[in-house]
Design an enzyme around this catalytic site. Structure first.
Site, PDB file in Angstrom:
ATOM      1  N   SER A  11       0.824  -1.212   0.000  1.00 51.20           N
ATOM      2  CA  SER A  11       0.000   0.000   0.000  1.00 51.20           C
ATOM      3  C   SER A  11       0.858   1.262   0.000  1.00 51.20           C
ATOM      4  O   SER A  11       0.372   2.345  -0.338  1.00 51.20           O
ATOM      5  CB  SER A  11      -0.913   0.008   1.233  1.00 51.20           C
ATOM      6  OG  SER A  11      -0.153  -0.260   2.398  1.00 51.20           O
ATOM      7  N   ARG A  12       2.128   1.109   0.391  1.00 48.10           N
ATOM      8  CA  ARG A  12       3.013   2.277   0.488  1.00 48.10           C
ATOM      9  C   ARG A  12       4.432   1.869   0.122  1.00 48.10           C
ATOM     10  O   ARG A  12       4.748   0.685   0.010  1.00 48.10           O
ATOM     11  CB  ARG A  12       3.046   2.815   1.936  1.00 48.10           C
ATOM     12  CG  ARG A  12       1.750   3.391   2.394  1.00 48.10           C
ATOM     13  CD  ARG A  12       1.836   3.968   3.794  1.00 48.10           C
ATOM     14  NE  ARG A  12       1.731   2.955   4.839  1.00 48.10           N
ATOM     15  CZ  ARG A  12       2.644   2.744   5.775  1.00 48.10           C
ATOM     16  NH1 ARG A  12       3.751   3.454   5.805  1.00 48.10           N
ATOM     17  NH2 ARG A  12       2.466   1.818   6.698  1.00 48.10           N
ATOM     18  N   SER A 139      17.663  -5.792   4.265  1.00 46.01           N
ATOM     19  CA  SER A 139      18.117  -4.407   4.463  1.00 46.01           C
ATOM     20  C   SER A 139      19.624  -4.388   4.607  1.00 46.01           C
ATOM     21  O   SER A 139      20.235  -5.360   5.079  1.00 46.01           O
ATOM     22  CB  SER A 139      17.504  -3.833   5.741  1.00 46.01           C
ATOM     23  OG  SER A 139      18.158  -2.631   6.091  1.00 46.01           O
ATOM     24  N   TYR A 152      16.038  -4.864  14.434  1.00 43.20           N
ATOM     25  CA  TYR A 152      15.794  -4.787  12.986  1.00 43.20           C
ATOM     26  C   TYR A 152      16.890  -5.543  12.230  1.00 43.20           C
ATOM     27  O   TYR A 152      16.607  -6.339  11.329  1.00 43.20           O
ATOM     28  CB  TYR A 152      15.761  -3.312  12.585  1.00 43.20           C
ATOM     29  CG  TYR A 152      15.431  -3.053  11.132  1.00 43.20           C
ATOM     30  CD1 TYR A 152      14.148  -3.311  10.636  1.00 43.20           C
ATOM     31  CD2 TYR A 152      16.388  -2.533  10.266  1.00 43.20           C
ATOM     32  CE1 TYR A 152      13.837  -3.056   9.309  1.00 43.20           C
ATOM     33  CE2 TYR A 152      16.080  -2.277   8.945  1.00 43.20           C
ATOM     34  CZ  TYR A 152      14.805  -2.528   8.464  1.00 43.20           C
ATOM     35  OH  TYR A 152      14.501  -2.273   7.148  1.00 43.20           O
ATOM     36  N   ALA A 154      18.802  -7.913  13.310  1.00 39.69           N
ATOM     37  CA  ALA A 154      18.697  -9.359  13.553  1.00 39.69           C
ATOM     38  C   ALA A 154      17.615  -9.970  12.674  1.00 39.69           C
ATOM     39  O   ALA A 154      17.784 -11.066  12.125  1.00 39.69           O
ATOM     40  CB  ALA A 154      18.397  -9.621  15.029  1.00 39.69           C
ATOM     41  N   THR A 155      16.493  -9.247  12.519  1.00 41.80           N
ATOM     42  CA  THR A 155      15.413  -9.809  11.674  1.00 41.80           C
ATOM     43  C   THR A 155      15.886  -9.888  10.223  1.00 41.80           C
ATOM     44  O   THR A 155      15.604 -10.866   9.532  1.00 41.80           O
ATOM     45  CB  THR A 155      14.094  -8.988  11.759  1.00 41.80           C
ATOM     46  OG1 THR A 155      14.276  -7.678  11.228  1.00 41.80           O
ATOM     47  CG2 THR A 155      13.571  -8.915  13.174  1.00 41.80           C
ATOM     48  N   LYS A 156      16.622  -8.882   9.781  1.00 43.41           N
ATOM     49  CA  LYS A 156      17.057  -8.881   8.381  1.00 43.41           C
ATOM     50  C   LYS A 156      18.199  -9.883   8.156  1.00 43.41           C
ATOM     51  O   LYS A 156      18.310 -10.477   7.083  1.00 43.41           O
ATOM     52  CB  LYS A 156      17.465  -7.466   7.951  1.00 43.41           C
ATOM     53  CG  LYS A 156      16.299  -6.469   7.978  1.00 43.41           C
ATOM     54  CD  LYS A 156      15.130  -6.921   7.116  1.00 43.41           C
ATOM     55  CE  LYS A 156      14.030  -5.881   6.997  1.00 43.41           C
ATOM     56  NZ  LYS A 156      12.912  -6.322   6.127  1.00 43.41           N
ATOM     57  N   ILE A 185      16.109   4.387   1.628  1.00 43.45           N
ATOM     58  CA  ILE A 185      15.238   4.665   0.495  1.00 43.45           C
ATOM     59  C   ILE A 185      14.160   5.642   0.956  1.00 43.45           C
ATOM     60  O   ILE A 185      13.671   5.542   2.091  1.00 43.45           O
ATOM     61  CB  ILE A 185      14.583   3.347  -0.015  1.00 43.45           C
ATOM     62  CG1 ILE A 185      15.641   2.243  -0.208  1.00 43.45           C
ATOM     63  CG2 ILE A 185      13.797   3.589  -1.304  1.00 43.45           C
ATOM     64  CD1 ILE A 185      16.786   2.590  -1.145  1.00 43.45           C
TER      65      ILE A 185
HETATM   66  P1  NAP Z   1       6.775   1.609   4.759  1.00 44.31           P
HETATM   67  O1  NAP Z   1       6.794   2.779   3.853  1.00 44.31           O
HETATM   68  O2  NAP Z   1       6.690   1.817   6.237  1.00 44.31           O
HETATM   69  O3  NAP Z   1       5.544   0.656   4.306  1.00 44.31           O
HETATM   70  C1  NAP Z   1       5.332  -0.530   4.997  1.00 44.31           C
HETATM   71  C2  NAP Z   1       4.334  -1.382   4.249  1.00 44.31           C
HETATM   72  O4  NAP Z   1       4.219  -2.627   4.947  1.00 44.31           O
HETATM   73  C3  NAP Z   1       2.947  -0.777   4.207  1.00 44.31           C
HETATM   74  O5  NAP Z   1       2.333  -1.132   2.982  1.00 44.31           O
HETATM   75  C4  NAP Z   1       2.235  -1.455   5.383  1.00 44.31           C
HETATM   76  O6  NAP Z   1       0.828  -1.588   5.209  1.00 44.31           O
HETATM   77  C5  NAP Z   1       2.871  -2.830   5.305  1.00 44.31           C
HETATM   78  N1  NAP Z   1       2.802  -3.558   6.550  1.00 44.31           N
HETATM   79  C6  NAP Z   1       3.280  -3.202   7.778  1.00 44.31           C
HETATM   80  N2  NAP Z   1       3.012  -4.171   8.670  1.00 44.31           N
HETATM   81  C7  NAP Z   1       2.334  -5.133   8.004  1.00 44.31           C
HETATM   82  C8  NAP Z   1       1.779  -6.376   8.375  1.00 44.31           C
HETATM   83  N3  NAP Z   1       1.841  -6.810   9.638  1.00 44.31           N
HETATM   84  N4  NAP Z   1       1.156  -7.113   7.412  1.00 44.31           N
HETATM   85  C9  NAP Z   1       1.074  -6.677   6.143  1.00 44.31           C
HETATM   86  N5  NAP Z   1       1.575  -5.509   5.739  1.00 44.31           N
HETATM   87  C10 NAP Z   1       2.201  -4.746   6.650  1.00 44.31           C
HETATM   88  O7  NAP Z   1       8.033   0.661   4.542  1.00 44.31           O
HETATM   89  P2  NAP Z   1       9.137   0.645   3.368  1.00 44.31           P
HETATM   90  O8  NAP Z   1      10.153   1.659   3.687  1.00 44.31           O
HETATM   91  O9  NAP Z   1       8.485   0.648   2.051  1.00 44.31           O
HETATM   92  O10 NAP Z   1       9.805  -0.780   3.664  1.00 44.31           O
HETATM   93  C11 NAP Z   1       9.388  -1.937   2.992  1.00 44.31           C
HETATM   94  C12 NAP Z   1      10.410  -3.051   3.239  1.00 44.31           C
HETATM   95  O11 NAP Z   1      11.695  -2.591   2.839  1.00 44.31           O
HETATM   96  C13 NAP Z   1      10.546  -3.456   4.709  1.00 44.31           C
HETATM   97  O12 NAP Z   1      10.751  -4.838   4.805  1.00 44.31           O
HETATM   98  C14 NAP Z   1      11.786  -2.705   5.158  1.00 44.31           C
HETATM   99  O13 NAP Z   1      12.412  -3.338   6.233  1.00 44.31           O
HETATM  100  C15 NAP Z   1      12.619  -2.756   3.896  1.00 44.31           C
HETATM  101  N6  NAP Z   1      13.640  -1.708   3.817  1.00 44.31           N
HETATM  102  C16 NAP Z   1      13.295  -0.395   3.767  1.00 44.31           C
HETATM  103  C17 NAP Z   1      14.297   0.553   3.675  1.00 44.31           C
HETATM  104  C18 NAP Z   1      14.007   2.025   3.574  1.00 44.31           C
HETATM  105  O14 NAP Z   1      14.965   2.795   3.617  1.00 44.31           O
HETATM  106  N7  NAP Z   1      12.777   2.457   3.424  1.00 44.31           N
HETATM  107  C19 NAP Z   1      15.642   0.153   3.677  1.00 44.31           C
HETATM  108  C20 NAP Z   1      15.948  -1.189   3.747  1.00 44.31           C
HETATM  109  C21 NAP Z   1      14.942  -2.121   3.801  1.00 44.31           C
HETATM  110  P3  NAP Z   1      -0.217  -0.441   5.727  1.00 44.31           P
HETATM  111  O15 NAP Z   1      -0.040   0.731   4.804  1.00 44.31           O
HETATM  112  O16 NAP Z   1      -1.558  -1.069   5.556  1.00 44.31           O
HETATM  113  O17 NAP Z   1       0.162  -0.122   7.123  1.00 44.31           O
END
Ligand code: NAP
Length: 244
Positions: A11-12, A139, A152, A154-156, A185
């Site tokens: 969704s995001r 990550s 975080y 540890a999970t990754k 990002i």
């Molecule tokens: P984000 O903008 O916070 O979006 C999180 C997304 O996950 C939303 O669509 C949210 O849904 C959904 N979500 C959260 N908890 C959930 C659950 N229990 N069940 C199903 N959906 C759930 O996150 P993002 O930055 O795009 O990150 C996405 C992935 O990339 C994550 O695994 C994160 O660890 C990884 N990552 C991100 C970065 C970064 O810099 N952004 C860097 C490295 C890795 P709702 O909208 O419905 O809440």
């Protein structure tokens, strides 16, 4: 193209970008979300503009019953499953002594158990076809030490190990499993960081900027494609050089 992808947490942020990219390439796409139905429906509408099918599915990936129901819906509504992007994740930074047990459980449930629940269900669907791709969003925090991110990270780290082992396990069934390790990002997750922390991190990125969601989506699309047919078990870092 006649292929179906499920992107969790679409969704995001990164998930949204991946879902739209895959739709633009001709995949039918299942857009998973947890709470944000309105945004998920907007992503579905965006994807349908490419002339492919798309559906939104509410499911908490940390809840096994929700996950099982989600995969049943994917197959019922879209007919099959070719690609799983395990992306839904949370970050809740805290120094060790401030660590809250509820937050620890939530991170482990969503970031680790959720990836396993989804990988297991995806594999059940892909087994029969003897082909499929699983992409786990890890990550760069799994590769470098950032104070306050022990849970975080540890999970990754768990996701990286899971990726390699599942790749070996599932290769005989035609299923490839890879992970990507993004750096910082531009999504809500990074927007939540304190400004001084963000500025400090950007200073450490050799390419001098945050990554864009579209850059991550391009990598996911490549790993999902037959151009990556000989790549499995890898963790591909995409971080502007941050972890060098
Ligand atoms: P984000 O903008 O916070 O979006 C999180 C997304 O996950 C939303 O669509 C949210 O849904 C959904 N979500 C959260 N908890 C959930 C659950 N229990 N069940 C199903 N959906 C759930 O996150 P993002 O930055 O795009 O990150 C996405 C992935 O990339 C994550 O695994 C994160 O660890 C990884 N990552 C991100 C970065 C970064 O810099 N952004 C860097 C490295 C890795 P709702 O909208 O419905 O809440």
């Amino acid at each position: 193209m006649n292929k179906v992808a499920l992107v969790t947490g679409a969704s995001r942020g990164i998930g949204r970008g991946c879902a739209i990219k895959l739709g633009s390439l001709g995949y039918d796409v299942a857009v998973n979300y947890n709470s944000n139905e309105e945004e998920a429906n907007k992503v579905v509408a965006e994807i349908k503009k490419f002339g492919v099918n798309a559906i939104a599915i509410k499911a908490n990936v940390g809840d096994r019953a929700d996950v099982n129901a989600m995969f049943r819906t994917v197959v019922k509504e879209l007919g099959q499953l070719d690609v799983l992007v395990n992306n839904a994740g949370v970050v809740d930074d805290a120094f060790l002594l401030m660590l809250n047990p509820d937050s620890l459980d939530r991170s482990l449930n969503i970031n680790v158990k959720g990836y396993f629940y989804c990988a297991q269900q995806a594999t059940l669907k892909m087994f029969k076809a003897k082909k499929g791709v699983i992409i786990n969003v890890s990550s760069v925090s799994s590769k470098m030490a950032l104070a306050g991110q022990s849970v975080y990270a540890a999970t990754k780290g768990a996701i990286n190990s899971m990726t390699a082992t599942l790749a070996a396990e599932l290769a005989p069934y035609g299923i490839r499993v890879n992970a990507i390790a993004p750096g910082f990002i531009a999504t809500d997750m990074v927007a939540k960081l304190p400004e001084d922390k963000k500025a400090e991190y950007i200073k450490q990125i050799p390419l001098g900027r945050l990554g864009a969601v579209e850059e991550i989506a391009d990598l996911v699309a490549f790993l999902a494609s037959d151009s990556a047919a000989y790549i499995t078990g890898q963790v591909v870092v995409i971080d502007g050089g941050l972890s060098l």
